[in-house]
Design an enzyme around this catalytic site. Structure first.
Site, short mmCIF file in Angstrom:
data_model
loop_
_atom_site.label_atom_id
_atom_site.label_comp_id
_atom_site.label_asym_id
_atom_site.label_seq_id
_atom_site.Cartn_x
_atom_site.Cartn_y
_atom_site.Cartn_z
N THR A 47 0.78 -1.29 0.03
CA THR A 47 0.05 0.07 -0.17
C THR A 47 1.13 1.24 -0.01
OG1 THR A 47 -0.06 0.26 2.28
CG2 THR A 47 -1.64 -1.30 1.40
N CYS A 48 0.35 2.53 0.13
CA CYS A 48 1.16 3.57 -0.08
C CYS A 48 1.89 3.70 1.23
CB CYS A 48 0.19 4.86 -0.05
SG CYS A 48 -1.09 5.03 1.21
N ASN A 49 1.46 3.06 2.41
CA ASN A 49 2.14 3.02 3.56
C ASN A 49 2.88 2.00 4.18
OD1 ASN A 49 1.36 5.83 4.23
ND2 ASN A 49 -0.70 5.12 4.85
N ARG A 50 2.81 0.91 3.38
CA ARG A 50 3.62 -0.16 3.72
C ARG A 50 3.75 -1.20 2.65
NH1 ARG A 50 1.77 -2.31 8.04
NH2 ARG A 50 0.54 -0.35 8.45
N GLU A 109 -8.84 3.28 10.06
CA GLU A 109 -9.26 3.67 8.75
C GLU A 109 -9.69 2.27 7.99
OE1 GLU A 109 -7.47 2.91 5.58
OE2 GLU A 109 -5.78 2.26 6.32
N ALA A 110 -10.56 2.24 7.24
CA ALA A 110 -11.35 1.02 6.62
C ALA A 110 -10.59 0.65 5.59
CB ALA A 110 -12.78 1.40 6.22
N GLN A 111 -9.69 1.49 4.76
CA GLN A 111 -9.49 1.24 3.59
C GLN A 111 -8.21 -0.03 3.66
OE1 GLN A 111 -7.35 4.38 1.58
NE2 GLN A 111 -7.52 3.48 -0.41
N GLY A 184 -6.64 11.89 -11.30
CA GLY A 184 -6.62 10.36 -11.13
C GLY A 184 -7.87 9.91 -10.81
N MET A 188 -8.11 5.89 -4.29
CA MET A 188 -7.64 6.97 -3.21
C MET A 188 -8.43 8.32 -3.75
SD MET A 188 -6.01 7.62 -0.61
CE MET A 188 -4.61 6.65 -0.28
#
Length: 435
Positions: A47-50, A109-111, A184, A188
Site C-alpha cells: 500500500t502507500c504506507n507499507r 481507517e477502513a481502506q 486520477g 484513493m
C-alpha cells in the site's frame, strides 16, 4: 510450516524509501512466484504506507534469505536498513493488527482491510497463497470484522484521503468557494472526491488518463470530467489539487507547475499528493505560491487525532489477541490430527503384514472362521495398543502440552509430522476400531 513477516512501513521508512518498493501489479506477481515455489507460500501487502511479505515455509531461514534478496533487488540494498521482522505467532499478530487497521497511519481507517483482501486475491491468483496462508488470512479478515463490529475504532476514524481534505479545508478556512482539481480516478481519488463533496467543495474537476473513468467518478460526486490533455489548463483555475495516480514518475514538476504561475497570477495553490510513487516532485513545494503536501506531511497532521482512538485501539488489541490465540489452537488441532492418523496407519500396516504372513504360513489348513478370528485378533491388538495414546492426545487438547505429546509420539514411532496421512480409506482389517 513457520510464519515470517518482513517489511517496512510508515513507522520505519520515509516515503522516499517506500516508493522504491511500489511495484506494479505484474512485478508483484513476478516477485510472489519466485518466493512461493512449493512448499513455500508468500503474500505481498503493498500500500502507500507499507510493503510487507508474509511467508509460510518449512525452512524459514531459506525463505528469509530469498525475501531479502528480492527486496534488495527491487528497492536497493539501502532498503534493508528499514526492514522489520516478525516470526511465528508475532507474525500472525502483526497481520491481524494490520488487517484490523491497528497499525495504520490513520488508526481505524477502513481502506486497509480491502487492500489486504486485494493482496490475498492476487496471491491466490498467482498460486503464491495456498492452504496455510489462506487459513491465516481468513482468520485475520474475521478478526478485522469483529474489531470493527465490537469497538468504535472505525466510527471516528478518518482516512488518508479525508485527512488530506481536512488539511485543505483548514488551510483555506473552508472549500465552498474554491476550485478543486482531482488528478486520477483510482480508489484513493474516489475517497478524496467523496470527502471533498462532504466538505462542501462545489466546483470540482476530475481528470484522468482514461477519460471514461474520470467521467464515472465525476458523475458520482457531481464534478466535471475533463481530458487529461487539459491538465495544465485546469491547473491555472484550481485552488486545490489532489493527486492519486499510478504514474511511476512525477506528473507535476517545478518547471511545469512554475510555468502556470503567471497565468494564475500567483494565487496560492494547495497541492496534496496521495500517490506512491509521488505525483508531485519534491521541489514543487519550493515555489513561493505553492503549498505542497505528501503522505509523510499528512501523517504529521493526523498524529494529533490518533489520541482520541487510543482507548478503542486497546479494546481492539484484546480482540486481536483472542483471535490469534484461537487460530493457534485450531492450527494445533489440525497439526495433531496427522500424527494420530499416521500412528493408526502405521499400526494397521504392521497388523496387516503380520496377518498375511501368518495366514500364508498356515496355508489351507484354516477354514474361513479361523481366518477371520486371526484378523479380529490383530485388529483388537492394534486398537487396544493405540487407544490410550489416542485418548491421551485428544484429552490434553491442542495447547502446548498437546503439541509436545504429538511431537513425542511422532519421534517415538518415527513419524514425519509434515507428511499428510494416507488418504486411502480405512483398511478392511482394522475397520470398526476404537480410540
Amino acid at each position: 510450516m513457520e510464519f515470517l513477516c518482513m517489511g517496512l512501513s510508515h513507522r520505519t521508512a520515509p516515503l522516499s524509501v517506500r516508493e522504491r518498493l511500489a511495484l506494479a501489479e505484474t512485478q508483484q506477481v513476478e516477485l510472489l512466484r519466485r518466493l512461493a515455489q512449493a512448499p513455500h507460500e508468500a503474500l505481498l501487502v503493498s500500500t502507500c504506507n507499507r510493503v510487507e511479505l508474509y511467508l509460510a515455509s518449512p525452512d524459514v531461514a531459506r525463505a528469509r534469505a530469498g525475501a531479502l534478496e528480492e527486496l534488495a533487488r527491487w528497492g536497493g540494498p539501502e532498503t534493508l536498513e528499514h526492514l522489520y521482522e516478525h516470526r511465528g505467532e508475532d507474525a500472525l499478530v502483526h497481520l491481524f493488527r494490520v488487517a484490523a487497521s491497528l497499525d495504520s497511519m490513520v488508526l481505524g481507517e477502513a481502506q486497509i482491510l480491502g487492500q489486504v483482501k486485494d493482496a490475498f486475491e492476487r496471491g491466490q491468483g498467482s498460486g503464491a497463497v495456498r492452504g496455510e496462508l489462506t487459513r491465516v488470512c481468513a482468520a485475520a479478515f474475521g478478526c478485522a470484522k469483529r474489531v470493527r463490529t465490537e469497538t468504535a475504532i472505525g466510527r471516528s476514524a478518518t482516512s488518508m484521503a479525508s485527512a488530506a481534505v481536512a488539511l485543505a479545508s483548514k488551510v483555506f478556512d473552508g472549500l465552498g468557494d474554491k476550485t478543486v482539481l482531482l488528478v486520477g480516478a483510482g480508489e484513493m481519488s474516489e475517497l478524496a472526491a467523496r470527502h471533498l463533496k462532504q466538505a462542501g467543495a462545489s466546483r470540482m474537476f476530475v481528470t484522468n488518463r482514461t477519460l471514461a473513468r474520470a467521467e464515472a467518478l465525476a458523475a458520482e460526486v457531481g464534478a466535471t470530467a475533463r481530458p487529461f490533455e487539459e491538465l495544465f489548463s485546469l491547473l491555472t483555475q484550481a485552488d486545490v489539487v489532489v493527486c492519486g495516480t499510478a504514474s511511476p514518475l512525477p506528473i507535476f514538476t517545478q518547471e511545469n507547475v512554475g510555468a502556470v504561475g503567471k497565468a494564475r497570477r500567483f494565487r496560492p495553490l494547495f497541492m496534496v499528493d496521495l500517490a506512491v510513487p509521488r505525483d508531485i516532485a519534491l521541489d514543487v513545494g519550493q515555489l513561493d505560491w505553492v503549498h505542497a503536501y505528501d503522505l509523510d506531511d499528512i501523517q504529521k497532521f493526523v498524529a494529533d487525532n490518533a489520541a482520541a482512538r487510543v482507548e478503542e485501539a486497546q479494546k481492539a488489541g484484546v480482540l486481536v489477541a483472542q483471535e490469534v490465540a484461537r487460530f493457534v489452537r485450531e492450527r494445533a488441532v489440525r497439526q495433531g490430527v496427522p500424527v494420530l492418523a499416521q500412528l493408526r496407519q502405521r499400526g494397521e500396516a504392521i497388523a496387516r503384514a503380520e496377518v498375511e504372513r501368518t495366514l500364508s504360513a498356515l496355508g489351507d489348513s484354516l477354514d474361513d472362521k479361523q481366518r477371520k478370528s486371526i484378523e479380529a485378533m490383530a485388529r483388537a491388538i492394534v486398537n487396544k495398543l493405540l487407544h490410550e495414546p489416542t485418548a491421551r492426545l485428544r484429552a490434553v487438547g491442542p495447547e502446548h502440552e498437546g503439541n509436545r505429546l504429538a511431537g513425542a509420539a511422532a519421534e517415538l514411532f518415527g513419524l514425519d509430522e509434515s507428511t499428510p496421512p494416507n488418504k486411502q480409506g480405512p483398511n478392511v482389517l482394522i475397520q470398526g476400531g476404537k480410540g
